[in-house]
Design a protein around this motif. Structure first.
Motif, short mmCIF file in Angstrom:
data_model
loop_
_atom_site.label_atom_id
_atom_site.label_comp_id
_atom_site.label_asym_id
_atom_site.label_seq_id
_atom_site.Cartn_x
_atom_site.Cartn_y
_atom_site.Cartn_z
N MET A 1 0.77 -1.14 0.13
CA MET A 1 0.05 -0.06 0.00
C MET A 1 0.90 1.12 -0.10
SD MET A 1 -2.93 1.21 2.89
CE MET A 1 -3.88 -0.37 2.52
N SER A 2 0.53 2.11 -0.77
CA SER A 2 1.40 3.39 -0.78
C SER A 2 1.50 4.28 0.31
CB SER A 2 0.91 4.38 -2.07
OG SER A 2 -0.29 4.95 -1.81
N GLU A 3 2.06 5.03 0.41
CA GLU A 3 1.92 5.98 1.59
C GLU A 3 0.67 6.65 1.84
OE1 GLU A 3 5.38 8.89 3.23
OE2 GLU A 3 6.25 7.03 2.91
N GLU A 4 0.44 7.43 0.52
CA GLU A 4 -0.68 8.30 0.65
C GLU A 4 -2.10 7.34 0.85
OE1 GLU A 4 -1.60 9.17 -3.46
OE2 GLU A 4 -3.68 10.23 -2.59
N LEU A 5 -2.14 6.09 0.65
CA LEU A 5 -3.40 5.37 1.11
C LEU A 5 -3.20 5.05 2.55
CD1 LEU A 5 -4.09 2.63 -1.95
CD2 LEU A 5 -4.72 4.98 -1.68
N GLN A 6 -1.99 4.72 2.95
CA GLN A 6 -1.76 4.57 4.36
C GLN A 6 -2.27 5.82 5.16
OE1 GLN A 6 2.25 3.21 5.09
NE2 GLN A 6 1.65 1.12 4.10
N SER A 7 -2.03 6.91 4.63
CA SER A 7 -2.27 8.17 5.52
C SER A 7 -3.90 8.47 5.39
CB SER A 7 -1.87 9.41 5.02
OG SER A 7 -2.40 9.75 3.46
N ARG A 8 -4.42 8.02 4.23
CA ARG A 8 -5.80 7.85 4.26
C ARG A 8 -6.73 6.84 5.30
NH1 ARG A 8 -9.11 11.10 0.91
NH2 ARG A 8 -10.55 9.59 0.80
N GLU A 9 -5.93 5.71 5.38
CA GLU A 9 -6.43 4.77 6.41
C GLU A 9 -6.46 5.29 7.53
OE1 GLU A 9 -4.61 0.94 6.18
OE2 GLU A 9 -6.27 -0.02 5.31
N ARG A 10 -5.35 6.22 7.93
CA ARG A 10 -5.42 6.89 9.39
C ARG A 10 -6.26 7.79 9.50
NH1 ARG A 10 0.32 6.20 8.22
NH2 ARG A 10 0.35 8.21 7.55
N GLU A 11 -6.88 8.12 8.62
CA GLU A 11 -8.08 9.33 8.86
C GLU A 11 -9.43 8.47 8.99
OE1 GLU A 11 -8.34 11.42 4.97
OE2 GLU A 11 -6.28 12.04 5.12
N GLY A 12 -9.31 7.45 9.05
CA GLY A 12 -10.45 6.54 9.44
C GLY A 12 -11.49 6.13 8.23
N VAL A 13 -10.59 6.23 7.02
CA VAL A 13 -11.36 5.93 5.73
C VAL A 13 -11.29 4.52 5.66
CG1 VAL A 13 -10.92 5.99 3.06
CG2 VAL A 13 -10.61 8.33 4.69
N ILE A 14 -12.39 4.02 5.07
CA ILE A 14 -12.76 2.57 4.95
C ILE A 14 -11.91 2.03 3.76
CG2 ILE A 14 -14.52 0.56 5.20
CD1 ILE A 14 -16.66 2.57 5.79
N HIS A 15 -12.12 2.99 2.64
CA HIS A 15 -11.66 2.54 1.29
C HIS A 15 -10.81 3.32 0.87
CE1 HIS A 15 -14.93 -0.62 1.20
NE2 HIS A 15 -15.77 0.40 1.41
N PRO A 16 -9.46 3.36 1.29
CA PRO A 16 -8.60 4.44 0.88
C PRO A 16 -8.42 4.72 -0.49
CG PRO A 16 -7.48 2.65 2.01
CD PRO A 16 -8.84 2.42 2.06
N GLU A 17 -8.91 3.76 -1.51
CA GLU A 17 -8.58 3.93 -2.82
C GLU A 17 -9.50 4.96 -3.36
OE1 GLU A 17 -9.10 1.37 -1.19
OE2 GLU A 17 -10.18 -0.16 -2.21
N VAL A 18 -10.78 5.11 -2.66
CA VAL A 18 -11.62 6.00 -3.06
C VAL A 18 -11.37 7.35 -2.58
CG1 VAL A 18 -14.23 6.32 -2.92
CG2 VAL A 18 -13.53 4.27 -2.74
N ARG A 19 -10.66 7.93 -3.61
CA ARG A 19 -10.11 9.50 -3.19
C ARG A 19 -10.32 10.22 -4.58
NH1 ARG A 19 -6.43 6.14 -4.82
NH2 ARG A 19 -4.42 6.84 -5.61
N ALA A 20 -10.21 11.64 -4.39
CA ALA A 20 -10.48 12.52 -5.27
C ALA A 20 -8.86 13.05 -5.61
CB ALA A 20 -11.33 13.44 -5.13
N ARG A 21 -8.73 13.43 -6.72
CA ARG A 21 -7.39 14.00 -7.16
C ARG A 21 -7.40 15.24 -6.90
NH1 ARG A 21 -8.71 9.92 -10.18
NH2 ARG A 21 -10.32 11.25 -11.34
N SER A 22 -8.70 16.08 -6.74
CA SER A 22 -8.62 17.35 -6.42
C SER A 22 -9.97 17.77 -5.52
CB SER A 22 -8.68 18.33 -7.50
OG SER A 22 -9.89 17.86 -8.25
#
Lengths: 523, 201
Positions: A1-22
């Motif tokens: 898992m990339s660092e960016e996805l890991q940081s989203r997991e720490r935000e309490g996100v269930i599916h870190p891959e669901v993210r917007a570019r902007s």
């Protein structure tokens, strides 16, 4: 898992891959990111490429809805499923933050529940009071026993005025009545004015959520619908562009509409007022622009006095979206000079439900959708999988009152985790009623064979309320007492993508008693 | 039997057993500090609106000058500003379709939520508050209430044909949760804090 996805997991996100570019959400004067109305607290975006939108349950006349089959197809569309799950969980978390900001939150829930219980047990008195007040305000009052009668009454009003088009705001009651389909068959042009509801109308689909009708759709789906129906650029999926396109195409229809109709969040007995809560202001356009004004009211929407709004308005939007109040809280009491105002009071099964000892308190529902947002089944299967007007936990206990056979399978679409009951602003014991419906449907042989097998296997626990209550009392969840195959049974498709949470060995209450109370029971 | 009689007969027959008294609603302590103007401004900003203090007595509208300068059609319901679209002369609500900016005065504001209240008398044409592209709201700081509970004790709700609380501009996030102002109604709402010249009746 990339660092960016890991940081989203720490935000309490269930599916870190669901993210917007902007981040395209509106910002306030000092640049802070705004998250009022139904806004997400952080950008959530279904990933490209385009994935066909999973459609809802296959409705075949009166035959039992196969929610599991529709859920299976929703789960087979991972981009949609993850975005949906993430989006609704985000709204649920916003609700928690809003609720925790009010010290008297639990007291408000209790008072709201008691006001509703009182009003429902004195509904004849308060409806008479409402009718008298409305008539004194110059309003035409109509009574409809069922959805068909509601539709006929409204059609009659429209025909008397030679009205051919009607703009309306979102109303679950009119969905219940099949209003749009009836009016289309009678040559009346109905235009939904809420963005989400309009998307659903243009896509010829029912709303999937009581507050966010198109929450199951990605922006790509909306771009597709609008390109097909409004002639927008199919390759432009910018949310601002899409919303503006709807505004620009709906505005002329509002201006030339012959009539306007709104639903009703609260009807005040003492003043004869209809209260609507919206974020878009479309109920106010529907009520204030056309020369003829109609309000459709479920008879259970009554509250006795204006002062009671001070309780319900504080609970509604916080429970629904985590927002302190909707952008518009509108109080329609009398007609504008030179125009007519009609109010149609609709029963459609409510007076019968009042007589159902175990289920009448479901009439307290204020349609906030909190139970849907928190429900793991709903978040993983989508509102349309229920094949009914009301989906999610509240749907499981309301739908069978409309049609016991057609909706006989719905009370099984629950993990019995009780979260719905915990977030309900009017304290409906939703999960207990789900269980009670299973019992009723089993006794009346409305349960399909597969589910009957599950019932037998679950055995004593599921068929005896006392044992069940003891079980959830001990574990805060039925999960520990349900055999594994009953939870992960192929019939419970929604169980596939997740391991059930490990139920605590000791309930919080038991832990609290053991660890935080001294011997005489004082904390 | 009429539909009404049938419904009432069922309601009486199906009344649940038990005693369910109407609870008293206690006065909850307002969740705002003493500086109601600051609380109101902060809450309204979070709901997408903005608050400006009036300019000098000679030019109270200075803070919204750029908004007004860019507007071709201004409908004013307040004596403090003369627009170029006469609300009282309107024949139909649709006449307000091309209004760029509407200026109205709020009966009161609510600090806890950042809301303002209008009745049909304040708007003159109700629809202008939704058909206009932008809304400028005059609010006397003395008309600020603490919370929603206090608001619902006001007499307007019992006697107005139409009363509405606005909390920021028209908003939607129906597409993937992206917040957008100006869904169907006004694209912006600016509250200008300006004392009343004449007390409301």
């Amino acid at each position: 898992m990339s660092e960016e996805l890991q940081s989203r997991e720490r935000e309490g996100v269930i599916h870190p891959e669901v993210r917007a570019r902007s981040d395209e959400s509106e910002r306030g004067p000092d640049g802070q990111r705004l998250q009022h109305a139904e806004a997400a607290s952080k950008p959530i975006r279904a990933d490209a490429p385009r994935e066909p939108q999973p459609r809802g349950a296959k409705v075949k006349g009166n035959r039992p809805i196969d929610q599991a089959e529709a859920a299976e197809r929703f789960l087979a569309a991972p981009l949609h499923q993850k975005a949906h799950d993430e989006r609704l969980w985000d709204v649920r978390k916003k609700r928690d933050t809003a609720a925790h900001g009010i010290p008297e939150w639990e007291e408000l829930r209790e008072i709201a529940s008691q006001i509703k219980a009182h009003t429902l047990t004195h509904l004849d008195t308060y409806l008479e009071q409402f009718e008298a007040a409305a008539k004194a305000n110059g309003v035409h009052v109509h009574w409809a026993e069922d959805g068909a009668a509601h539709n006929r009454i409204v059609l009659d009003i429209l025909q008397k005025h030679g009205a051919k088009s009607l703009v309306k705001s979102k109303s679950m009651l009119t969905e219940e009545c099949g209003f749009r389909h009836f009016m289309a068959a009678n040559g009346i042009d109905i235009i939904e004015t809420d963005l989400g509801e309009r998307i659903q109308q243009l896509d010829d689909e029912e709303p999937s959520h009581v507050v966010m009708p198109a929450v199951h759709k990605t922006r790509l789906d909306v771009a597709d619908v609008f390109a097909r129906t409004l002639g927008t650029d199919p390759d432009n999926d910018d949310a601002h562009y899409l919303a503006e396109s709807q505004r620009e195409t709906t505005r002329p229809l509002i201006l030339k509409a012959d009539a306007g109709l709104t639903g009703c969040n609260f009807a005040i007995a003492e003043t004869g007022t209809v209260v609507t809560c919206t974020n878009e202001g479309n109920a106010d356009l529907s009520g204030n622009v056309p020369p003829l004004q109609i309000h459709s009211i479920g008879i259970e929407k009554i509250v006795p006095k204006v002062e009671h709004l001070g309780v319900f308005i504080r609970l509604l939007s916080r429970s629904a979206l985590g927002s302190p109040i909707t952008q518009y809280t509108s109080h329609f009491r009398g007609p504008r000079p030179g125009t007519e105002m009609h109010m149609v009071l609709v029963d459609n099964g409510r007076s019968e439900r009042l007589g159902m000892e175990e289920f009448w308190t479901s009439l307290k529902c204020i349609r906030c959708g909190a139970c849907m947002n928190t429900c793991p089944v709903y978040r993983r299967s989508g509102g349309l999988s229920y094949g009914a007007t009301y989906s999610g936990p509240i749907g499981l206990i309301i739908d069978p009152t409309f049609n016991k056979r057609k909706y006989s399978t719905l009370p099984f679409s629950s993990t019995m985790n009780g979260s719905c009951t915990n977030v309900c602003p009017v304290k409906i014991n939703i999960h207990e009623q789900i269980f009670a419906w299973r019992k009723v449907l089993a006794e009346e042989h409305q349960i399909p064979l597969l589910k009957q097998g599950m019932m037998k296997a679950a055995g004593a626990v599921l068929s005896r309320p006392a044992a069940y209550r003891a079980a959830i009392g001990a574990a805060d969840s039925a999960l520990r007492v349900l055999p594994r195959f009953a939870v992960y049974n192929p019939a419970n498709t929604w169980g596939k993508k997740r391991e059930m949470p490990h139920a605590p060995r000791q309930s919080f209450h038991a832990w609290y008693r053991q660890n935080r109370m001294n011997k005489d029971g004082q904390s | 039997m009429s539909a009404r009689e049938a419904i009432f007969a069922r309601l009486k027959a199906n009344r649940p057993a038990g005693d369910y008294p109407l609870p008293a609603v206690p006065d909850f302590a307002p969740l705002v500090g003493d500086d109601l103007v600051a609380e109101f401004a902060e809450r309204l900003a979070r709901m997408g609106g903005r608050v400006e203090r009036a300019g000098s007595p000679a030019d109270p509208f200075a803070p919204v000058r750029s908004r007004l300068a860019g507007a071709a059609v201004i409908a004013s319901a307040v004596p403090e500003f003369t627009g170029n679209r006469d609300l009282r002369a309107a024949q139909r609500p649709q006449d307000m379709a091309d209004v760029d900016v509407a200026i109205v005065r709020a009966r009161f504001g609510v600090a806890e939520t950042g809301s303002v209240l209008f009745t049909q008398d304040d708007l003159i044409v109700n629809a202008v508050a939704y058909l206009a592209q932008h809304l400028i709201v005059l609010l006397d700081p003395a008309d600020l209430l603490t919370n929603i509970q206090a608001a619902y004790r006001r007499p307007e709700f019992g006697r107005s044909a139409y009363a509405v609380l606005h909390t920021g501009p028209s908003a939607t996030a129906d597409i993937e949760g992206v917040l957008i102002h100006g869904a169907q109604g006004v694209r912006s709402l600016t509250v200008l804090l300006l004392q009343r010249k004449i007390q409301a009746a």
